[in-house]
Design an enzyme around this catalytic site. Structure first.
Site, PDB file in Angstrom:
ATOM      1  N   GLU A  77       0.802  -1.220   0.000  1.00 42.54           N
ATOM      2  CA  GLU A  77       0.000   0.000   0.000  1.00 42.54           C
ATOM      3  C   GLU A  77       0.837   1.274   0.000  1.00 42.54           C
ATOM      4  O   GLU A  77       0.308   2.360  -0.232  1.00 42.54           O
ATOM      5  CB  GLU A  77      -0.935  -0.010   1.211  1.00 42.54           C
ATOM      6  CG  GLU A  77      -2.049  -1.065   1.093  1.00 42.54           C
ATOM      7  CD  GLU A  77      -2.890  -1.186   2.344  1.00 42.54           C
ATOM      8  OE1 GLU A  77      -2.458  -0.682   3.402  1.00 42.54           O
ATOM      9  OE2 GLU A  77      -3.968  -1.797   2.270  1.00 42.54           O
ATOM     10  N   GLU A 108       7.315 -21.636   8.569  1.00 44.98           N
ATOM     11  CA  GLU A 108       7.709 -20.732   9.649  1.00 44.98           C
ATOM     12  C   GLU A 108       8.741 -21.347  10.587  1.00 44.98           C
ATOM     13  O   GLU A 108       9.345 -20.645  11.404  1.00 44.98           O
ATOM     14  CB  GLU A 108       6.491 -20.300  10.454  1.00 44.98           C
ATOM     15  CG  GLU A 108       5.854 -21.400  11.282  1.00 44.98           C
ATOM     16  CD  GLU A 108       4.671 -20.885  12.082  1.00 44.98           C
ATOM     17  OE1 GLU A 108       4.789 -20.855  13.323  1.00 44.98           O
ATOM     18  OE2 GLU A 108       3.663 -20.502  11.482  1.00 44.98           O
TER      19      GLU A 108
END
Length: 265
Positions: A77, A108
């Site tokens: 963004e 992860e």
């Protein structure tokens, strides 16, 4: 591990929808207060980020699951909002871009992979690395921060448990202790909301400090759709006291709100 503590609510499957929603909403109202307690820590991270970006560095996020996705969203963004290059703020998620849309099992847990992913982007000592992990114990994030710190990068963290390994690995940790979730352990709820708020504040404050906002307006935003073009026209109308037709022509000629303002001031 307060994020793993039992929920204050129980027998959720027996509750009517109205009570489920009210319960979640009640807990969500505690999140901004938790963020407010971490503002001094966040201030230090913002100042470090501004200094590195002014010197030609970049901001990187690493995370897994919800935390990684939030970092990718925040990074994506920044170019349309502030007109910065796409590579200035970069979100990296454990498991690669596939993990943005679906879980990549075990990604992860690899403590070495984050540094491999970062090296592929040619990170260096000018850059900032922020690890995002609600639990504060994600190996992918811990390993990335530890290696980056040894290599001279500025390191930050956004976690939702106190005294975590992720926070210990970072020079500028931000600990937003959100407590038990509505559904026990579901950190995409309060913890995810807290992380989103902190990411909003980190990049917005940084971009303001870097001069990417004038007054209170996004004068460098990309005019990539009709809504943003119309917003730019309104900015010019308000700032210059001109009619819509003149604002539209001025924006068309100069290509950005900032350039249009500079041409008239």
């Amino acid at each position: 591990m307060t994020t793993e503590s039992p929920s204050e609510y129980n027998h959720l499957e027996t509750l009517p929808t109205a009570e489920l929603l009210a319960g979640m909403n009640q807990l969500d109202q505690t999140v901004p207060l938790a963020v407010s307690r971490a503002l001094p820590q966040l201030e230090r991270l913002v100042e470090a980020t501004v200094a590195r970006l002014r010197a030609g560095g970049r901001l990187f996020y690493i995370g897994a699951g919800t935390s990684g996705r939030l970092g990718v969203v925040d990074a994506s963004e920044c170019p349309p909002t502030f007109g910065v290059p796409a590579g200035l703020v970069v979100g990296i998620i454990a498991g690669g871009d596939l993990a943005i849309r679906q879980a990549v099992e075990g990604a992860e847990d690899d403590a070495e992979q984050a540094w491999v992913d970062l090296q592929a982007r040619d990170v260096n000592e000018k850059d900032v690395l922020v690890g995002i992990a609600a639990s504060g114990r994600t190996p992918y994030v811990i390993g990335g921060l530890q290696r980056a710190r040894r290599q001279g990068l500025a390191t930050g963290a956004i976690v939702c448990n106190p005294g975590s390994a992720v926070a210990a690995a970072a020079e500028f940790p931000v600990e937003v202790v959100t407590g038990p979730e509505f559904v026990t352990g579901s950190t995409r709820l309060k913890a995810g909301t807290a992380q989103k708020l902190v990411l909003n504040m980190l990049t917005t404050a940084t971009m303001i400090r870097l001069g990417r906002v004038k007054g209170n307006k996004m004068v460098d935003m990309q005019l990539s759709n009709l809504k943003l073009v119309e917003r730019g026209e309104r900015m010019l109308m308000d700032e210059l006291g001109i009619a819509h037709a003149e604002a539209a022509e001025l924006l068309r000629q100069h290509g950005s709100v900032r350039a249009a303002l500079a041409a008239r001031q």
